[in-house]
Design an enzyme around this catalytic site. Sequence first.
Site, PDB file in Angstrom:
ATOM      1  N   LYS A  12       0.859  -1.211   0.000  1.00 32.12           N
ATOM      2  CA  LYS A  12       0.000   0.000   0.000  1.00 32.12           C
ATOM      3  C   LYS A  12       0.877   1.237   0.000  1.00 32.12           C
ATOM      4  O   LYS A  12       1.975   1.240   0.561  1.00 32.12           O
ATOM      5  CB  LYS A  12      -0.978   0.015   1.169  1.00 32.12           C
ATOM      6  CG  LYS A  12      -0.430   0.337   2.568  1.00 32.12           C
ATOM      7  CD  LYS A  12      -0.335   1.811   2.920  1.00 32.12           C
ATOM      8  CE  LYS A  12       0.919   2.044   3.740  1.00 32.12           C
ATOM      9  NZ  LYS A  12       1.140   3.223   4.432  1.00 32.12           N
ATOM     10  N   ASP A 142      -3.388  -0.318   9.233  1.00 29.62           N
ATOM     11  CA  ASP A 142      -3.418  -0.430   7.768  1.00 29.62           C
ATOM     12  C   ASP A 142      -4.048  -1.727   7.287  1.00 29.62           C
ATOM     13  O   ASP A 142      -4.250  -1.893   6.080  1.00 29.62           O
ATOM     14  CB  ASP A 142      -1.980  -0.419   7.206  1.00 29.62           C
ATOM     15  CG  ASP A 142      -1.295   0.916   7.347  1.00 29.62           C
ATOM     16  OD1 ASP A 142      -1.986   1.932   7.481  1.00 29.62           O
ATOM     17  OD2 ASP A 142      -0.050   0.927   7.306  1.00 29.62           O
TER      18      ASP A 142
HETATM   19  O1  C5P Z   1      -1.413   0.246  13.795  1.00 29.23           O
HETATM   20  P1  C5P Z   1       0.000  -0.176  13.612  1.00 29.23           P
HETATM   21  O2  C5P Z   1       0.364  -1.324  14.507  1.00 29.23           O
HETATM   22  O3  C5P Z   1       0.392  -0.453  12.198  1.00 29.23           O
HETATM   23  O4  C5P Z   1       0.871   1.059  14.093  1.00 29.23           O
HETATM   24  C1  C5P Z   1       2.267   0.945  14.293  1.00 29.23           C
HETATM   25  C2  C5P Z   1       2.734   2.156  15.097  1.00 29.23           C
HETATM   26  O5  C5P Z   1       2.603   3.345  14.307  1.00 29.23           O
HETATM   27  C3  C5P Z   1       1.940   2.439  16.348  1.00 29.23           C
HETATM   28  O6  C5P Z   1       2.468   1.717  17.434  1.00 29.23           O
HETATM   29  C4  C5P Z   1       2.130   3.936  16.518  1.00 29.23           C
HETATM   30  O7  C5P Z   1       3.396   4.212  17.085  1.00 29.23           O
HETATM   31  C5  C5P Z   1       2.183   4.439  15.096  1.00 29.23           C
HETATM   32  N1  C5P Z   1       0.884   4.918  14.587  1.00 29.23           N
HETATM   33  C6  C5P Z   1       0.350   6.101  15.068  1.00 29.23           C
HETATM   34  N2  C5P Z   1      -0.842   6.565  14.598  1.00 29.23           N
HETATM   35  C7  C5P Z   1      -1.506   5.883  13.634  1.00 29.23           C
HETATM   36  C8  C5P Z   1      -0.992   4.680  13.113  1.00 29.23           C
HETATM   37  C9  C5P Z   1       0.220   4.219  13.617  1.00 29.23           C
HETATM   38  O8  C5P Z   1       0.927   6.746  15.947  1.00 29.23           O
HETATM   39  N3  C5P Z   1      -2.662   6.366  13.156  1.00 29.23           N
END
Ligand code: C5P
Length: 303
Positions: A12, A142
């Site tokens: 993506k 995502d």
């Molecule tokens: O949701 P995901 O596990 O992919 O997110 C990885 C990291 O990216 C989270 O732990 C956070 O630090 C950051 N993140 C964020 N805000 C988002 C998506 C991700 O701060 N909307």
Amino acid sequence: MSSSVTVAAPAKINLQLGVGAARADGFHTLATVYQAIGLYDEVTVTPAESTTLTVVGEGVDVSDVPTDSTNLALRAAALLASRAGVDDAGVSMTIHKRIPVAGGLAGGSTDAAAALVACDALWGTRTSQQDLLSLAAELGSDVPFCLVGHTAGGSGRGELVHAVEDAGSYWWVVALSDRGLSTPAVYAEFDRRHAGTQVAEPEVSADLLAALATGDTVRLGAALTNDLEAPALTLRPALADLLELGGRPPSLGALLSGSGPTCLFLAADEGDARKIRDVLRAAGTAALVAPGPVPGAHVVSSL
Ligand code: C5P
């Protein structure tokens, strides 16, 4: 019950990544437009006594990918098994990785989406799309988009996916980096830059949506933005030179992919994309060409 299911898992990109303030749970409010592009991992599952994972790198370094139960794709399989009440949930899972690890292309998230689709087909659990989307949201911001694919809007922390009209088809140049960037580290740098200030609520630009609705590549190139680009450049200053080099004509636009360090360049057609790719390669940067949009995680073989 199938004896083996293989699912294609596309990378993506974000055509716009608007980032707002950190929420109480630490995640940031996003206003984003996602697109799935034709660069794929492949996830294969077969029934097994106990669950194992093998990760095979195809031109990418997979040494940092965990193969134990912390791997997001294995967590996806376990989550589906527990929610759907599958008793014999052992799987032998193999991931063929072509999407760079920690590259800002949601490689881990798309493998998790693919694992949901693959195990649902393997076990015949017939999970509704709505239930798959809610399992995906538990796994990562995502992951829902990686199920849906094509071009779509994202809000909340990115996990709320909605339809966006896209009449176009596009050619992207994807410039890779030797070392990944940590997504939490890039968001932490975003927070440092905005410490003590009021971060505006992010909004998807009307210009970007109009460019997509009409498939206007030139207009889209001018509307590409990523609020994580400045923080990522602070952590990896050399990316500025890469964006400048790849962004020269005939490129129609340049931006960081997600939290980086992968950089993206939009081309008018496949021929221009190859030209941009070759300029980057001549400068010693690994680069490839990918079309978009493409569908989300989907079964390519079921035996
Ligand atoms: O949701 P995901 O596990 O992919 O997110 C990885 C990291 O990216 C989270 O732990 C956070 O630090 C950051 N993140 C964020 N805000 C988002 C998506 C991700 O701060 N909307």
